[in-house]
Write a protein that holds these residues in place. Structure first.
Motif, mmCIF file in Angstrom:
data_model
loop_
_atom_site.group_PDB
_atom_site.id
_atom_site.type_symbol
_atom_site.label_atom_id
_atom_site.label_comp_id
_atom_site.label_asym_id
_atom_site.label_seq_id
_atom_site.Cartn_x
_atom_site.Cartn_y
_atom_site.Cartn_z
ATOM 1 N N PHE A 203 0.828 -1.205 0.000
ATOM 2 C CA PHE A 203 0.000 0.000 0.000
ATOM 3 C C PHE A 203 0.866 1.259 0.000
ATOM 4 C CE2 PHE A 203 -3.061 3.174 1.194
ATOM 5 C CZ PHE A 203 -4.215 2.741 0.555
ATOM 6 N N TYR A 204 1.988 1.216 0.703
ATOM 7 C CA TYR A 204 2.871 2.386 0.718
ATOM 8 C C TYR A 204 3.404 2.677 -0.684
ATOM 9 C CZ TYR A 204 6.983 5.291 1.373
ATOM 10 O OH TYR A 204 7.912 6.293 1.256
ATOM 11 N N LYS A 205 3.816 1.628 -1.408
ATOM 12 C CA LYS A 205 4.309 1.864 -2.766
ATOM 13 C C LYS A 205 3.188 2.378 -3.660
ATOM 14 C CE LYS A 205 6.879 -0.018 -6.632
ATOM 15 N NZ LYS A 205 7.556 -1.176 -7.254
ATOM 16 N N LEU A 206 1.989 1.800 -3.518
ATOM 17 C CA LEU A 206 0.845 2.284 -4.286
ATOM 18 C C LEU A 206 0.605 3.762 -4.016
ATOM 19 C CD1 LEU A 206 -1.890 1.680 -5.922
ATOM 20 C CD2 LEU A 206 -2.919 1.578 -3.643
ATOM 21 N N TRP A 207 0.639 4.145 -2.761
ATOM 22 C CA TRP A 207 0.396 5.537 -2.352
ATOM 23 C C TRP A 207 1.344 6.487 -3.071
ATOM 24 C CZ3 TRP A 207 3.398 8.837 1.014
ATOM 25 C CH2 TRP A 207 2.712 9.960 1.492
ATOM 26 N N GLY A 208 2.569 6.062 -3.290
ATOM 27 C CA GLY A 208 3.534 6.914 -3.975
ATOM 28 C C GLY A 208 3.408 6.908 -5.485
ATOM 29 N N ASN A 209 2.814 5.827 -6.046
ATOM 30 C CA ASN A 209 2.797 5.665 -7.503
ATOM 31 C C ASN A 209 1.448 5.924 -8.163
ATOM 32 O OD1 ASN A 209 5.465 4.915 -7.432
ATOM 33 N ND2 ASN A 209 5.071 2.722 -7.614
ATOM 34 N N MET A 210 0.372 5.900 -7.393
ATOM 35 C CA MET A 210 -0.958 5.902 -7.991
ATOM 36 C C MET A 210 -1.356 7.241 -8.600
ATOM 37 S SD MET A 210 -3.229 5.903 -4.476
ATOM 38 C CE MET A 210 -4.811 5.848 -5.298
ATOM 39 N N THR A 211 -0.567 8.288 -8.364
ATOM 40 C CA THR A 211 -0.871 9.593 -8.960
ATOM 41 C C THR A 211 0.055 9.892 -10.140
ATOM 42 O OG1 THR A 211 0.558 10.651 -7.313
ATOM 43 C CG2 THR A 211 -1.807 10.587 -6.854
ATOM 44 N N THR A 212 1.366 9.825 -9.916
ATOM 45 C CA THR A 212 2.286 10.198 -10.988
ATOM 46 C C THR A 212 2.202 9.248 -12.172
ATOM 47 O OG1 THR A 212 4.051 9.036 -9.787
ATOM 48 C CG2 THR A 212 3.936 11.429 -9.538
ATOM 49 N N ILE A 246 -7.789 5.622 3.250
ATOM 50 C CA ILE A 246 -8.100 4.220 2.926
ATOM 51 C C ILE A 246 -7.098 3.300 3.632
ATOM 52 C CG2 ILE A 246 -8.292 2.496 1.091
ATOM 53 C CD1 ILE A 246 -8.871 4.869 -0.834
ATOM 54 N N GLY A 247 -5.818 3.654 3.530
ATOM 55 C CA GLY A 247 -4.782 2.848 4.168
ATOM 56 C C GLY A 247 -4.974 2.725 5.667
ATOM 57 N N GLU A 248 -5.332 3.824 6.303
ATOM 58 C CA GLU A 248 -5.573 3.809 7.743
ATOM 59 C C GLU A 248 -6.713 2.861 8.099
ATOM 60 O OE1 GLU A 248 -7.226 7.003 10.997
ATOM 61 O OE2 GLU A 248 -5.820 7.733 9.464
ATOM 62 N N ARG A 249 -7.772 2.857 7.290
ATOM 63 C CA ARG A 249 -8.944 2.019 7.568
ATOM 64 C C ARG A 249 -8.655 0.521 7.400
ATOM 65 N NH1 ARG A 249 -13.894 4.862 6.873
ATOM 66 N NH2 ARG A 249 -13.604 6.961 7.752
ATOM 67 N N PRO A 253 -1.377 2.153 7.653
ATOM 68 C CA PRO A 253 -1.218 3.600 7.809
ATOM 69 C C PRO A 253 0.031 4.118 7.100
ATOM 70 C CG PRO A 253 -0.575 2.458 9.817
ATOM 71 C CD PRO A 253 -1.176 1.418 8.918
ATOM 72 N N ILE A 254 -0.057 5.340 6.629
ATOM 73 C CA ILE A 254 1.058 6.002 5.945
ATOM 74 C C ILE A 254 1.683 7.006 6.910
ATOM 75 C CG2 ILE A 254 1.747 7.437 3.998
ATOM 76 C CD1 ILE A 254 0.781 4.682 3.143
ATOM 77 N N ALA A 255 2.963 6.831 7.186
ATOM 78 C CA ALA A 255 3.637 7.704 8.152
ATOM 79 C C ALA A 255 4.102 9.012 7.513
ATOM 80 C CB ALA A 255 4.829 6.973 8.769
ATOM 81 N N GLN A 256 4.346 9.026 6.209
ATOM 82 C CA GLN A 256 4.846 10.210 5.528
ATOM 83 C C GLN A 256 3.713 11.175 5.188
ATOM 84 O OE1 GLN A 256 6.910 8.591 2.087
ATOM 85 N NE2 GLN A 256 8.858 9.281 2.894
#
Length: 327
Positions: A203-212, A246-249, A253-256
């Protein structure tokens, strides 16, 4: 004990891993390939360029999984749109104890298996459950790749940067199987590490890649130009905030902060995302795993995602128009 490994998907990441594994003494490395890649590797082996180092890796290759037979480990390194067709080809490579390592982008079909929230499903990436029936979560070891590679020519891969592999049981928890695989990958020269929750890393990698990734596909811009535009950067930031909720739920969780992640992306310079590379090569893009799957989770959890919805809609529209033009 892993003695036989087969790579399914001899592209950028699959080729990079295959070339490294071929250097492990006593390990039988094969690959399922087709077309020009199959012909090139049969003729002269797989070539990997990494920095100043370059070598040819002799591999046993075939387009028929039955010829290769059951393996101790299968590495699945294909694009999301190909998974439905490929899942059936993996079955002949699997014996009773075969493990399947998935090196994929976005949210995979097994993602919900190890989450603390019951009842979630990802029909967007596995609509009729075909992939899960062929490859159940109990067989899967998830893998998050932190490396950049590209295919220079069929059977010729160039490694650009990064050497990280995070691996963990798809169903959650630690295991001797994952620990042993991490040790093998380290022996092969890859920076592998076993983790307790592979879902968090996915999920952390998705969080960084899903926009750019999709923004680059829409605009044909490299990541430095995307982040240089204040309005586009704000748009990507808003989507990342929605995704973080979404990640938190789901226990990821995303720390950054989005700004922290933007700083990491800026450090890459004029970087071409994998989705932009797919667009330029005329390949299918991974809309389902990168955008539809997190939106599906949000809908099941009751999380509003207006910005994610907008990006998904634009990406689907662009891809649909692309298909009409090519047809």
């Amino acid at each position: 004990m892993i003695k036989g490994v087969c790579i399914v998907g001899l592209g950028a990441i699959g080729g990079w891993m295959a070339a490294h594994l071929s250097r492990v003494e006593g390990l039988r490395v094969s690959a399922l390939a087709r077309g020009d890649t199959l012909a090139a590797v049969r003729d002269r082996g797989l070539r990997l360029d990494s920095g100043k180092d370059s070598w040819q890796a002799p591999l046993r290759v075939s387009s028929n999984p039955v010829e290769l037979g059951p393996q101790d480990l299968v590495i699945l390194a294909v694009k999301g749109p190909a998974l439905v067709d490929v899942a059936g080809q993996v079955a002949p490579l699997c014996g009773p104890r075969t493990r399947v390592l998935t090196a994929l982008n976005g949210l995979p079909w097994w993602f919900t298996a190890g989450l603390p929230v019951p009842g979630l499903a990802l029909k967007s990436v596995d609509p009729d459950g075909h992939i899960a029936r062929m490859l159940p979560p109990e067989r899967i070891i998830g893998c998050v790749v932190h490396a950049s590679c590209f295919v220079q020519a069929p059977g010729h891969v160039r490694h650009v940067q990064g050497n990280g592999l995070l691996i963990g049981e798809a169903a959650g928890g630690a295991s001797e199987s994952v620990a042993g695989l991490a040790a093998l990958l380290v022996r092969a020269g890859l920076g592998a590490r076993a983790v307790e929750s592979i879902q968090r890393e996915v999920f952390y990698k998705l969080w960084g890649n899903m926009t750019t990734n999709p923004v680059s596909a829409l605009t044909r811009a490299t990541t430095d130009r995307i982040l240089a535009d204040e309005l586009v950067r704000r748009f990507t930031t808003d989507i990342m905030r929605e995704a973080a909720l979404i990640g938190e739920r789901v226990g990821c969780p995303i720390a950054q902060s989005p700004e922290d992640r933007h700083a990491i992306t800026r450090s890459l310079g004029a970087f071409k995302t994998s989705m932009l590379q797919d667009i330029e090569a005329g390949r299918a893009i991974e809309t389902a795993a990168l955008l539809e799957a997190p939106r599906e989770l949000a809908q099941q959890l009751g999380v509003a995602t207006p910005m994610l919805d907008a990006l998904l809609g634009l990406t689907r529209l662009m891809d649909g128009c692309r298909a009409l033009r090519s047809g």
